[in-house]
Design a protein around this motif. Structure first.
Motif, PDB file in Angstrom:
ATOM      1  N   LYS A  93       0.856  -1.184   0.000  1.00 12.72           N
ATOM      2  CA  LYS A  93       0.000   0.000   0.000  1.00 12.72           C
ATOM      3  C   LYS A  93       0.894   1.237   0.000  1.00 12.72           C
ATOM      4  CE  LYS A  93      -4.040  -1.976   2.293  1.00 12.72           C
ATOM      5  NZ  LYS A  93      -4.966  -1.883   3.458  1.00 12.72           N
ATOM      6  N   VAL A  94       0.786   2.048  -1.058  1.00 15.52           N
ATOM      7  CA  VAL A  94       1.661   3.194  -1.257  1.00 15.52           C
ATOM      8  C   VAL A  94       0.838   4.476  -1.237  1.00 15.52           C
ATOM      9  CG1 VAL A  94       3.268   4.337  -2.831  1.00 15.52           C
ATOM     10  CG2 VAL A  94       3.313   1.847  -2.605  1.00 15.52           C
ATOM     11  N   LEU A  95       1.317   5.454  -0.467  1.00 14.06           N
ATOM     12  CA  LEU A  95       0.721   6.787  -0.473  1.00 14.06           C
ATOM     13  C   LEU A  95       1.648   7.740  -1.211  1.00 14.06           C
ATOM     14  CD1 LEU A  95      -1.221   9.058   0.425  1.00 14.06           C
ATOM     15  CD2 LEU A  95       0.088   9.191   2.575  1.00 14.06           C
ATOM     16  N   GLY A  96       1.136   8.369  -2.251  1.00 27.04           N
ATOM     17  CA  GLY A  96       1.852   9.455  -2.907  1.00 27.04           C
ATOM     18  C   GLY A  96       1.428  10.758  -2.254  1.00 27.04           C
ATOM     19  N   LEU A  97       2.265  11.288  -1.377  1.00 25.31           N
ATOM     20  CA  LEU A  97       1.914  12.468  -0.593  1.00 25.31           C
ATOM     21  C   LEU A  97       2.378  13.729  -1.317  1.00 25.31           C
ATOM     22  CD1 LEU A  97       0.731  13.570   2.048  1.00 25.31           C
ATOM     23  CD2 LEU A  97       3.008  13.329   3.078  1.00 25.31           C
ATOM     24  N   ALA A  98       1.417  14.542  -1.754  1.00 24.45           N
ATOM     25  CA  ALA A  98       1.706  15.697  -2.614  1.00 24.45           C
ATOM     26  C   ALA A  98       2.468  15.224  -3.843  1.00 24.45           C
ATOM     27  CB  ALA A  98       2.488  16.768  -1.858  1.00 24.45           C
ATOM     28  N   SER A  99       2.001  14.132  -4.412  1.00 28.62           N
ATOM     29  CA  SER A  99       2.720  13.440  -5.491  1.00 28.62           C
ATOM     30  C   SER A  99       1.834  13.210  -6.704  1.00 28.62           C
ATOM     31  CB  SER A  99       3.255  12.098  -4.961  1.00 28.62           C
ATOM     32  OG  SER A  99       4.049  11.438  -5.908  1.00 28.62           O
ATOM     33  N   GLY A 100       0.905  14.150  -6.948  1.00 20.75           N
ATOM     34  CA  GLY A 100       0.064  14.033  -8.134  1.00 20.75           C
ATOM     35  C   GLY A 100       0.850  14.343  -9.396  1.00 20.75           C
ATOM     36  N   GLY A 101       0.206  14.132 -10.538  1.00 19.40           N
ATOM     37  CA  GLY A 101       0.832  14.446 -11.814  1.00 19.40           C
ATOM     38  C   GLY A 101       0.948  13.267 -12.748  1.00 19.40           C
ATOM     39  N   GLY A 102       0.631  12.065 -12.265  1.00 17.50           N
ATOM     40  CA  GLY A 102       0.670  10.895 -13.141  1.00 17.50           C
ATOM     41  C   GLY A 102       2.068  10.472 -13.517  1.00 17.50           C
ATOM     42  N   GLN A 103       3.040  10.668 -12.632  1.00 15.99           N
ATOM     43  CA  GLN A 103       4.418  10.292 -12.927  1.00 15.99           C
ATOM     44  C   GLN A 103       4.900   9.106 -12.093  1.00 15.99           C
ATOM     45  OE1 GLN A 103       6.911  13.788 -12.620  1.00 15.99           O
ATOM     46  NE2 GLN A 103       6.022  14.719 -14.429  1.00 15.99           N
ATOM     47  N   GLN A 104       4.611   9.103 -10.796  1.00 12.01           N
ATOM     48  CA  GLN A 104       5.107   8.039  -9.931  1.00 12.01           C
ATOM     49  C   GLN A 104       4.057   6.976  -9.623  1.00 12.01           C
ATOM     50  OE1 GLN A 104       5.249  11.384  -8.303  1.00 12.01           O
ATOM     51  NE2 GLN A 104       7.182  11.916  -9.280  1.00 12.01           N
ATOM     52  N   MET A 105       2.830   7.376  -9.324  1.00 12.70           N
ATOM     53  CA  MET A 105       1.808   6.401  -8.943  1.00 12.70           C
ATOM     54  C   MET A 105       1.520   5.390 -10.053  1.00 12.70           C
ATOM     55  SD  MET A 105       1.310   7.113  -5.817  1.00 12.70           S
ATOM     56  CE  MET A 105       2.996   7.760  -5.790  1.00 12.70           C
ATOM     57  N   PRO A 106       1.511   5.797 -11.338  1.00 13.91           N
ATOM     58  CA  PRO A 106       1.331   4.793 -12.389  1.00 13.91           C
ATOM     59  C   PRO A 106       2.450   3.753 -12.402  1.00 13.91           C
ATOM     60  CG  PRO A 106       0.869   6.974 -13.244  1.00 13.91           C
ATOM     61  CD  PRO A 106       1.460   7.169 -11.887  1.00 13.91           C
ATOM     62  N   VAL A 107       3.678   4.190 -12.146  1.00 10.09           N
ATOM     63  CA  VAL A 107       4.809   3.262 -12.109  1.00 10.09           C
ATOM     64  C   VAL A 107       4.634   2.264 -10.975  1.00 10.09           C
ATOM     65  CG1 VAL A 107       7.281   3.085 -11.607  1.00 10.09           C
ATOM     66  CG2 VAL A 107       6.448   4.822 -13.210  1.00 10.09           C
ATOM     67  N   PHE A 108       4.275   2.754  -9.797  1.00 14.24           N
ATOM     68  CA  PHE A 108       4.118   1.864  -8.643  1.00 14.24           C
ATOM     69  C   PHE A 108       2.950   0.899  -8.849  1.00 14.24           C
ATOM     70  CE2 PHE A 108       5.925   5.629  -6.048  1.00 14.24           C
ATOM     71  CZ  PHE A 108       7.203   5.336  -6.495  1.00 14.24           C
ATOM     72  N   THR A 109       1.887   1.389  -9.496  1.00 20.53           N
ATOM     73  CA  THR A 109       0.763   0.511  -9.811  1.00 20.53           C
ATOM     74  C   THR A 109       1.191  -0.575 -10.789  1.00 20.53           C
ATOM     75  OG1 THR A 109      -0.807   2.314  -9.459  1.00 20.53           O
ATOM     76  CG2 THR A 109      -1.577   0.423 -10.715  1.00 20.53           C
ATOM     77  N   ALA A 110       1.978  -0.211 -11.793  1.00 24.14           N
ATOM     78  CA  ALA A 110       2.474  -1.190 -12.766  1.00 24.14           C
ATOM     79  C   ALA A 110       3.320  -2.263 -12.089  1.00 24.14           C
ATOM     80  CB  ALA A 110       3.291  -0.487 -13.851  1.00 24.14           C
ATOM     81  N   LEU A 111       3.959  -1.909 -10.972  1.00 26.87           N
ATOM     82  CA  LEU A 111       4.792  -2.854 -10.231  1.00 26.87           C
ATOM     83  C   LEU A 111       4.004  -3.640  -9.193  1.00 26.87           C
ATOM     84  CD1 LEU A 111       7.862  -0.501  -9.774  1.00 26.87           C
ATOM     85  CD2 LEU A 111       7.760  -2.530 -11.230  1.00 26.87           C
ATOM     86  N   GLY A 112       2.684  -3.454  -9.179  1.00 26.56           N
ATOM     87  CA  GLY A 112       1.836  -4.276  -8.322  1.00 26.56           C
ATOM     88  C   GLY A 112       1.379  -3.627  -7.039  1.00 26.56           C
ATOM     89  N   ALA A 113       1.665  -2.343  -6.846  1.00 19.97           N
ATOM     90  CA  ALA A 113       1.271  -1.663  -5.615  1.00 19.97           C
ATOM     91  C   ALA A 113      -0.192  -1.221  -5.672  1.00 19.97           C
ATOM     92  CB  ALA A 113       2.164  -0.454  -5.361  1.00 19.97           C
ATOM     93  N   GLU A 114      -0.770  -1.064  -4.491  1.00 17.63           N
ATOM     94  CA  GLU A 114      -2.104  -0.488  -4.333  1.00 17.63           C
ATOM     95  C   GLU A 114      -1.913   0.972  -3.917  1.00 17.63           C
ATOM     96  OE1 GLU A 114      -5.798  -0.833  -1.166  1.00 17.63           O
ATOM     97  OE2 GLU A 114      -4.654  -2.645  -1.652  1.00 17.63           O
ATOM     98  N   CYS A 115      -2.218   1.897  -4.817  1.00 16.31           N
ATOM     99  CA  CYS A 115      -1.795   3.285  -4.633  1.00 16.31           C
ATOM    100  C   CYS A 115      -2.923   4.229  -4.236  1.00 16.31           C
ATOM    101  CB  CYS A 115      -1.135   3.807  -5.912  1.00 16.31           C
ATOM    102  SG  CYS A 115       0.451   3.031  -6.269  1.00 16.31           S
TER     103      CYS A 115
END
Length: 281
Positions: A93-115
């Motif tokens: 389970k990953v929290l992107g804190l002030a991390s919007g923009g579609g740059q990091q969360m898509p990568v973590f999701t592709a690696l199997g994380a629940e974002c």
């Protein structure tokens, strides 16, 4: 003689104008103190409309490559986060804190994380939603201000990914305490930190202009600089506030690296203006 007769009148006019300007700035400071996070959200949205690099989401091709482990994410302007800082993300389970923009969360999701991504910029969250719909995955999107208590249960996340963003918040220590609260034991916080050097210099990064701390809510000249540069309302923070603040919250620091702006005079002289940290609860 003419000059001597006119000078006092001119001084009166200048003083009156100066006082009106001072009153205007003071009123603006009061408004900024009340609404500065709203001002920053609107400012960031305007930057994205102008092509801000941190508001450009990853492509479909980058998402596909990330699924096979070929990816790079950043906390600071130029250096990639070491992959071993995050470890195996599958099922985390990953929290992107002030991390919007579609740059990091898509990568973590592709690696199997629940974002989950939390940001106060509507444009940044639109990018997250766009990528999720394009690639067909689910993400929890929350529009909120990280300077307030985080809307999550205790010990909820495995990892918090927090790129440079503390410079838009006046008080950073409460954020570290909230991060500690919502991470499970053994959870990881990775952060990008502006260490204040950027606020000392003029825009050309050649002349020492300001003393620290830089705080437009308390300093009229700092506010004027922010208004003139369309910089929103930004704040300098010390290493003590940030890294020692993480330690005071209960974290153990395991790794760090520094980074430059990526361009400009300070970068050309290899002056570090950011630090990235990895901490464990």
């Amino acid at each position: 003689m003419l000059v001597s007769l006119l000078a006092p009148k001119m001084n009166v006019l200048i003083n009156e104008r100066g006082q009106r300007m001072k009153n205007r700035i003071t009123m603006t400071q009061k408004k900024a103190k009340m609404d500065y996070t709203k001002i920053n959200a609107q400012t960031i949205d305007s930057w994205i409309e102008d092509g801000w690099m941190w508001g450009k989401p990853i492509s479909h091709e980058e998402f596909v490559r990330a699924k096979s482990g070929d990816y790079a994410v950043k906390l600071t302007p130029t250096k990639n986060v070491p992959k071993d800082w995050l470890g195996d993300l599958n099922g985390k389970k990953v929290l992107g804190l002030a991390s919007g923009g579609g740059q990091q969360m898509p990568v973590f999701t592709a690696l199997g994380a629940e974002c989950t991504v939390l940001d106060y910029s509507g444009k940044q969250l639109e990018a997250e939603r766009m990528v999720a719909e394009r690639e067909g995955y689910r993400i929890n999107i929350i529009r909120a201000d990280m300077s307030n208590p985080l809307p999550f249960d205790d010990s909820f996340f495995d990892i918090i990914f927090h790129p440079v963003s503390n410079c838009y918040v006046e008080e950073v220590k409460p954020i570290w305490h909230e991060c500690y609260r919502v991470l499970r034991k053994g959870g990881v916080l990775v952060s990008g930190l502006d260490i204040g050097i950027n606020y000392i210099f003029d825009l050309e990064e050649r002349v020492l202009t300001n003393t620290l701390p830089f705080n437009p809510l308390k300093n009229e000249e700092h506010l004027r600089q922010m208004q003139d540069s369309n910089g929103g309302v930004q704040f300098s923070h010390t290493i003590e506030e940030q890294i020692n603040g993480q330690l005071e919250a209960g974290f153990a620091l395991t790794n760090l690296y520094d980074d430059t702006n990526g361009f400009g005079n300070l970068h050309e002289h290899n002056v570090a203006s950011y630090v990235a940290t990895r901490c464990v609860k």
